[in-house]
Design a protein around this motif. Structure first.
Motif, PDB file in Angstrom:
ATOM      1  N   GLY A  43       0.778  -1.235   0.000  1.00 44.31           N
ATOM      2  CA  GLY A  43       0.000   0.000   0.000  1.00 44.31           C
ATOM      3  C   GLY A  43       0.809   1.283   0.000  1.00 44.31           C
ATOM      4  N   SER A  44       2.085   1.225   0.318  1.00 44.97           N
ATOM      5  CA  SER A  44       2.907   2.438   0.330  1.00 44.97           C
ATOM      6  C   SER A  44       3.231   2.868  -1.096  1.00 44.97           C
ATOM      7  N   ARG A  45       3.003   4.121  -1.389  1.00 47.37           N
ATOM      8  CA  ARG A  45       3.211   4.626  -2.757  1.00 47.37           C
ATOM      9  C   ARG A  45       4.662   4.531  -3.211  1.00 47.37           C
ATOM     10  N   VAL A  46       5.591   4.480  -2.277  1.00 47.58           N
ATOM     11  CA  VAL A  46       7.009   4.330  -2.638  1.00 47.58           C
ATOM     12  C   VAL A  46       7.440   2.868  -2.582  1.00 47.58           C
ATOM     13  N   GLY A  47       6.492   1.965  -2.331  1.00 42.92           N
ATOM     14  CA  GLY A  47       6.829   0.556  -2.194  1.00 42.92           C
ATOM     15  C   GLY A  47       7.548   0.316  -0.880  1.00 42.92           C
TER      16      GLY A  47
ATOM     17  N   TYR B 122       4.957  -0.197  -5.198  1.00 38.20           N
ATOM     18  CA  TYR B 122       3.552   0.074  -4.886  1.00 38.20           C
ATOM     19  C   TYR B 122       2.657  -0.883  -5.671  1.00 38.20           C
ATOM     20  N   GLN B 123       1.707  -1.484  -4.985  1.00 36.17           N
ATOM     21  CA  GLN B 123       0.728  -2.408  -5.552  1.00 36.17           C
ATOM     22  C   GLN B 123       1.312  -3.766  -5.948  1.00 36.17           C
ATOM     23  N   ASP B 124       2.592  -4.008  -5.650  1.00 35.70           N
ATOM     24  CA  ASP B 124       3.151  -5.339  -5.876  1.00 35.70           C
ATOM     25  C   ASP B 124       2.481  -6.318  -4.910  1.00 35.70           C
ATOM     26  N   VAL B 125       2.357  -7.554  -5.323  1.00 35.75           N
ATOM     27  CA  VAL B 125       1.764  -8.599  -4.490  1.00 35.75           C
ATOM     28  C   VAL B 125       2.895  -9.451  -3.926  1.00 35.75           C
ATOM     29  N   ILE B 126       2.901  -9.594  -2.600  1.00 34.45           N
ATOM     30  CA  ILE B 126       3.918 -10.412  -1.937  1.00 34.45           C
ATOM     31  C   ILE B 126       3.224 -11.396  -0.997  1.00 34.45           C
TER      32      ILE B 126
ATOM     33  N   PRO C  35      -1.353  -9.141  11.275  1.00 28.78           N
ATOM     34  CA  PRO C  35      -1.026  -7.731  11.524  1.00 28.78           C
ATOM     35  C   PRO C  35       0.113  -7.218  10.642  1.00 28.78           C
ATOM     36  N   LEU C  36       1.074  -8.089  10.309  1.00 30.74           N
ATOM     37  CA  LEU C  36       2.159  -7.669   9.411  1.00 30.74           C
ATOM     38  C   LEU C  36       1.610  -7.378   8.017  1.00 30.74           C
ATOM     39  N   ALA C  37       0.673  -8.192   7.563  1.00 33.60           N
ATOM     40  CA  ALA C  37       0.051  -7.958   6.256  1.00 33.60           C
ATOM     41  C   ALA C  37      -0.741  -6.654   6.267  1.00 33.60           C
ATOM     42  N   GLU C  38      -1.457  -6.403   7.360  1.00 39.27           N
ATOM     43  CA  GLU C  38      -2.209  -5.144   7.481  1.00 39.27           C
ATOM     44  C   GLU C  38      -1.259  -3.948   7.443  1.00 39.27           C
ATOM     45  N   LEU C  39      -0.116  -4.080   8.074  1.00 44.26           N
ATOM     46  CA  LEU C  39       0.884  -3.020   8.069  1.00 44.26           C
ATOM     47  C   LEU C  39       1.335  -2.723   6.643  1.00 44.26           C
ATOM     48  N   LEU C  40       1.634  -3.771   5.876  1.00 47.99           N
ATOM     49  CA  LEU C  40       2.104  -3.589   4.499  1.00 47.99           C
ATOM     50  C   LEU C  40       1.033  -3.040   3.570  1.00 47.99           C
ATOM     51  N   ALA C  41      -0.217  -3.263   3.885  1.00 50.33           N
ATOM     52  CA  ALA C  41      -1.312  -2.829   3.021  1.00 50.33           C
ATOM     53  C   ALA C  41      -1.602  -1.338   3.127  1.00 50.33           C
ATOM     54  N   ARG C  42      -1.030  -0.681   4.126  1.00 58.36           N
ATOM     55  CA  ARG C  42      -1.307   0.761   4.292  1.00 58.36           C
ATOM     56  C   ARG C  42      -0.078   1.608   3.950  1.00 58.36           C
ATOM     57  N   GLU C  43      -0.293   2.899   3.883  1.00 59.15           N
ATOM     58  CA  GLU C  43       0.785   3.848   3.576  1.00 59.15           C
ATOM     59  C   GLU C  43       1.713   3.962   4.771  1.00 59.15           C
ATOM     60  N   LEU C  44       2.997   3.666   4.561  1.00 59.40           N
ATOM     61  CA  LEU C  44       3.973   3.713   5.642  1.00 59.40           C
ATOM     62  C   LEU C  44       4.999   4.821   5.473  1.00 59.40           C
TER      63      LEU C  44
END
Length: 89
Positions: free
Chosen positions: A9-13, A58-62, A77-86
């Motif tokens: 979810g982070s625009r800079v990946g 950004y938007q890559d699937v891991i 919770p780690l997946a939720e963290l990655l799904a948002r803007e950090l």
């Protein structure tokens, strides 16, 4: 083995700040977590250098995975963290 798939979810990946925030969260969780990208490359998700070297955008699937006991409660919770803007200051 437990695993979960997430869209970044982070625009800079996973670059600089997002990679640092994520690797720190993995290190604090107390289990071994692996990160696999779309090409099948797998790394230790707790290593910031490895995470940065993956070049995840950004938007890559891991996929996050772990063989450790209690992994289900940590991976979500780690997946939720990655799904948002950090990368917000």
């Amino acid at each position: 083995m437990s695993s979960t798939t997430v869209v970044i979810g982070s625009r800079v990946g996973l670059h600089a700040r997002p990679a640092s925030v994520f690797a720190h969260a993995v290190a604090q969780c107390g289990i071994s977590v692996m990160l696999t990208d779309a090409s099948g490359t797998t790394i230790n998700a707790g290593s910031i250098l490895s995470v940065l070297a993956m070049g995840i955008g950004y938007q890559d699937v891991i996929t996050l995975s772990s063989d450790d006991e209690g992994a289900e409660s940590v991976l979500a919770p780690l997946a939720e963290l990655l799904a948002r803007e950090l990368d917000s200051a």
